[in-house]
Design a protein around this motif. Sequence first.
Motif, mmCIF file in Angstrom:
data_model
loop_
_atom_site.group_PDB
_atom_site.id
_atom_site.type_symbol
_atom_site.label_atom_id
_atom_site.label_comp_id
_atom_site.label_asym_id
_atom_site.label_seq_id
_atom_site.Cartn_x
_atom_site.Cartn_y
_atom_site.Cartn_z
ATOM 1 N N GLY A 1 0.851 -1.198 0.000
ATOM 2 C CA GLY A 1 0.000 0.000 0.000
ATOM 3 C C GLY A 1 0.875 1.232 0.000
ATOM 4 O O GLY A 1 1.910 1.270 -0.634
ATOM 5 N N HIS B 1 0.770 5.731 1.462
ATOM 6 C CA HIS B 1 -0.095 6.892 1.656
ATOM 7 C C HIS B 1 0.281 8.052 0.753
ATOM 8 O O HIS B 1 -0.267 9.121 0.855
ATOM 9 C CB HIS B 1 -0.022 7.356 3.119
ATOM 10 C CG HIS B 1 -0.747 6.426 4.042
ATOM 11 N ND1 HIS B 1 -0.819 6.619 5.395
ATOM 12 C CD2 HIS B 1 -1.416 5.298 3.797
ATOM 13 C CE1 HIS B 1 -1.515 5.641 5.943
ATOM 14 N NE2 HIS B 1 -1.879 4.822 5.004
ATOM 15 N N ARG C 1 -0.227 6.414 -7.283
ATOM 16 C CA ARG C 1 -1.441 5.610 -7.395
ATOM 17 C C ARG C 1 -1.308 4.246 -6.726
ATOM 18 O O ARG C 1 -2.280 3.602 -6.431
ATOM 19 C CB ARG C 1 -1.754 5.366 -8.872
ATOM 20 C CG ARG C 1 -2.529 6.449 -9.507
ATOM 21 C CD ARG C 1 -2.793 6.108 -10.931
ATOM 22 N NE ARG C 1 -1.621 6.311 -11.765
ATOM 23 C CZ ARG C 1 -1.622 6.129 -13.066
ATOM 24 N NH1 ARG C 1 -2.705 5.727 -13.667
ATOM 25 N NH2 ARG C 1 -0.548 6.346 -13.773
ATOM 26 N N TYR D 1 -3.458 2.890 -3.979
ATOM 27 C CA TYR D 1 -4.867 2.552 -4.175
ATOM 28 C C TYR D 1 -5.056 1.307 -5.035
ATOM 29 O O TYR D 1 -6.184 0.907 -5.307
ATOM 30 C CB TYR D 1 -5.612 3.743 -4.788
ATOM 31 C CG TYR D 1 -7.006 3.877 -4.241
ATOM 32 C CD1 TYR D 1 -7.188 4.279 -2.925
ATOM 33 C CD2 TYR D 1 -8.123 3.555 -4.986
ATOM 34 C CE1 TYR D 1 -8.441 4.364 -2.386
ATOM 35 C CE2 TYR D 1 -9.386 3.642 -4.448
ATOM 36 C CZ TYR D 1 -9.538 4.048 -3.156
ATOM 37 O OH TYR D 1 -10.780 4.118 -2.616
ATOM 38 N N GLU E 1 -7.090 -1.781 -3.534
ATOM 39 C CA GLU E 1 -8.539 -1.576 -3.494
ATOM 40 C C GLU E 1 -9.152 -1.798 -4.887
ATOM 41 O O GLU E 1 -10.167 -2.473 -5.024
ATOM 42 C CB GLU E 1 -8.817 -0.155 -2.999
ATOM 43 C CG GLU E 1 -10.260 0.273 -3.019
ATOM 44 C CD GLU E 1 -11.098 -0.460 -2.005
ATOM 45 O OE1 GLU E 1 -10.529 -1.212 -1.198
ATOM 46 O OE2 GLU E 1 -12.331 -0.290 -2.048
ATOM 47 N N ARG F 1 -11.261 1.910 1.529
ATOM 48 C CA ARG F 1 -9.926 2.483 1.626
ATOM 49 C C ARG F 1 -10.000 3.966 1.306
ATOM 50 O O ARG F 1 -10.618 4.359 0.325
ATOM 51 C CB ARG F 1 -8.971 1.786 0.663
ATOM 52 C CG ARG F 1 -7.525 2.134 0.917
ATOM 53 C CD ARG F 1 -6.588 1.253 0.131
ATOM 54 N NE ARG F 1 -5.237 1.780 0.169
ATOM 55 C CZ ARG F 1 -4.367 1.564 1.155
ATOM 56 N NH1 ARG F 1 -4.717 0.840 2.182
ATOM 57 N NH2 ARG F 1 -3.165 2.078 1.123
ATOM 58 N N ILE G 1 -9.415 7.578 0.055
ATOM 59 C CA ILE G 1 -8.795 8.198 -1.119
ATOM 60 C C ILE G 1 -7.979 9.373 -0.621
ATOM 61 O O ILE G 1 -8.471 10.189 0.147
ATOM 62 C CB ILE G 1 -9.868 8.681 -2.102
ATOM 63 C CG1 ILE G 1 -10.712 7.499 -2.548
ATOM 64 C CG2 ILE G 1 -9.243 9.345 -3.301
ATOM 65 C CD1 ILE G 1 -11.853 7.897 -3.416
ATOM 66 N N ARG G 2 -6.742 9.472 -1.063
ATOM 67 C CA ARG G 2 -5.865 10.487 -0.495
ATOM 68 C C ARG G 2 -5.574 11.637 -1.443
ATOM 69 O O ARG G 2 -4.684 12.429 -1.198
ATOM 70 C CB ARG G 2 -4.572 9.849 -0.016
ATOM 71 C CG ARG G 2 -4.813 9.022 1.201
ATOM 72 C CD ARG G 2 -3.588 8.410 1.754
ATOM 73 N NE ARG G 2 -3.950 7.531 2.850
ATOM 74 C CZ ARG G 2 -4.123 7.937 4.089
ATOM 75 N NH1 ARG G 2 -3.938 9.184 4.402
ATOM 76 N NH2 ARG G 2 -4.483 7.079 5.020
ATOM 77 N N SER H 1 -10.990 12.986 -4.148
ATOM 78 C CA SER H 1 -11.852 12.524 -3.065
ATOM 79 C C SER H 1 -13.144 13.340 -3.053
ATOM 80 O O SER H 1 -14.224 12.804 -2.797
ATOM 81 C CB SER H 1 -11.134 12.609 -1.727
ATOM 82 O OG SER H 1 -10.894 13.943 -1.394
ATOM 83 N N MET I 1 -7.993 5.942 -11.481
ATOM 84 C CA MET I 1 -8.327 5.130 -10.311
ATOM 85 C C MET I 1 -9.765 5.375 -9.873
ATOM 86 O O MET I 1 -10.533 4.445 -9.696
ATOM 87 C CB MET I 1 -7.393 5.473 -9.150
ATOM 88 C CG MET I 1 -5.973 5.043 -9.338
ATOM 89 S SD MET I 1 -5.759 3.271 -9.239
ATOM 90 C CE MET I 1 -5.403 2.893 -10.930
ATOM 91 N N LEU J 1 -13.181 3.157 -9.695
ATOM 92 C CA LEU J 1 -13.883 3.025 -8.413
ATOM 93 C C LEU J 1 -15.356 3.396 -8.545
ATOM 94 O O LEU J 1 -16.246 2.664 -8.093
ATOM 95 C CB LEU J 1 -13.202 3.937 -7.391
ATOM 96 C CG LEU J 1 -13.818 3.982 -6.003
ATOM 97 C CD1 LEU J 1 -13.445 2.734 -5.247
ATOM 98 C CD2 LEU J 1 -13.343 5.204 -5.252
#
Lengths: 372, 316
Positions: free
Chosen positions: A74, A76, A80, A83, A86, B219, B221-222, B227, B258, B262
């Motif tokens: 993973g 932070h 990309r 993510y 997920e 999860r 989204i950052r 987001s 992404m 989603l």
Amino acid sequence: MKIAVPRMGNLSLIIKDMVQRFDLDYLETPPFTEQTMEIGAALAPEFACLPLKAVLGTFVGALAMGADTLVTGGGHGPCRFGYYGEIQRRILEREGHDFRMVVLEPPSVSLRAFHDSIRSVIPREQVGFGTLARELYLTLSKVLLLDMLDKRALQLRGLEVVAGSVDEALADAQEIVSRAFTRKELSAARKEGDARFREVEIEWDRPHLKVGLVGEIFVVLETFFNFDIEHWLGRRNVVVERSVTISDTCDPFHRNPVFGYPEHMVARMAKPYLSHEVGGDGLLTVGSSVIFARRGFDAVVHFLPFTCMPEVIAKGVLGRVSQELEMPVLSLSIDEQTGKAGVETRLEALLDLAWSNKAKSLHARAELQAVT
Amino acid sequence: MTRVGLPRALLFHQYGDAWKSFIETLGLEPVVSSTTTGEILTSGTAHTDNESCLPVKVFTGHLLKLKEAADAILVPRVVTQNRGMKSCPKYLGLPDIARAIDHDLPPIFAPVMDLADRRHKWVNDWYEMALRFGASQSAARAAVKAMLASLKSCMAPLAGAATTDAGFNVGVAGHVYNLQDPRVSMGLLDRIRVMGASPLVVEKVPRRLIRRELKTLERKIRWDSESDIVGAVLHWSRSRSVAGVIYLSSFACGPGSMIGALIEDQFGREKSVPLMSITLDEHSGEGGLVTRIEAFLDMLRYASANDPSSAAGGAR
């Protein structure tokens, strides 16, 4: 619980080590092939970058072979990659697979996040905290050893007298290190591995090129996607140094033990060209290219997956690095349709350029000496 | 008088007023590039790396347009916009990309804007930049103050009720810099209005609702704007306040790819309202876009006429 983990360079050796330490039920993920790429590319979103598609393809294979827990990395950061787990979970669930997806936060994000996420694979009841910490520390030491062996092989391959002797030594040393588990065994394995490398006959004064290998970790480490560039360069009298390794990525204190330049130093070197962290390996790519140029390398090869966000920025900036520091840089963008011949032609052109640059500078130096 | 250039691209559409007021308060002349034209798009595409996303290509075009018109160019480095979030890497590296594009560009100033961080940590960058422009300390302080004041209004959610009586509502989710740019989005919002539907945009959805919907995701989204887009889209679909959603993304948009996957997956699971994804690039033709929107809106109309309960957004 049958665990499957994506392949990436030495990662499979590391997973095998952890499997033995923690007595996990593990299934080797099938290797990357054109078939797995096709499956992955068909399922994944169009503009997702290569690692997602590639890993997705092999995950489908692993699930078909009976895996029920998929473990992936993973993060932070703005990349990309954080993510991916997920999205892959959603895609595979849509395809009707029944499994559990575990996203491991790398220790470089925070040790706590790493610990929390690894607990879903190695439950608390099975392994206590002390044991876990100790064993993981030993695993990390082993990763470091393996990566150092790799680094050594990269440096020596271009200078070996008997073709293939470095690879033999590397395979033997990897075997020796893989068998070591405790601290004592590891330090003995390290000495033994060193001794094995010393047996290789090396022609130190052979004319050679020095080439730096930078870029996104997955395509740089996985031979299927970089067309085994390390061996390809090694056969052409090139001494290679690589800036990305698994141990550097996992190091919780950002020291880059294998590359040898801690992260703050890489950032300082990159600053005139890229003055902010951009996620992934972007800053490392630029910083290490500058370091390689300052150290007098003849060229840098930059690998990136097509549309990789951090590396595209690095690619945009590397042109300036190359111009100002007078070192050729070749950016190779890899996707599922990249052909081997195209990559090799461009690499050959790069090596030709580097040789002629080298000849020119040697000539100039000789002239200078003749005058003085 | 020093002319300070501002490319009309990317986050200028969000924070442009704040940046302009900063320059004006310093007593300098802000020069904003014209709205995007075909020429800007072409020169941007020609000068950027071919893998860059469409917005960066547009940005490059605007930047090159300012080459002659300005003595300095302001490209703030927007690091975060909301707490706990990250920007797209393109924003983080934007000033560096800009510097690498052309050697003859006027100097590029890149003060940091880290809106989620404590203010004293990043505002100093702006203050120092003002001093470098030759302002006195008090003038620099005034300029920073004006910038911060104007920033507050930039960050506030757009006023105006989300509901309309005429026609039915269609959610249009996409980045501000694509939707606000009539050339890039080919006037998508106006076209939808002309076709008898009222488009809702992400900026009008209250933050509270966005945050609530985001909590339902497995999860986090950052990415900042992405987001927001996901939260708004989920709010529209779950509250059935729209008859359908159009998701607008641009070529090679990383986070966009992404969240596109989603949103598609989540809509498929919830089977709530129809979704159409459009990907823009510099070659997009108007004809194709218009046909697709028309077909989509016709489908929504047809669905709401046949089954008022499933597409109730139209009736309400």
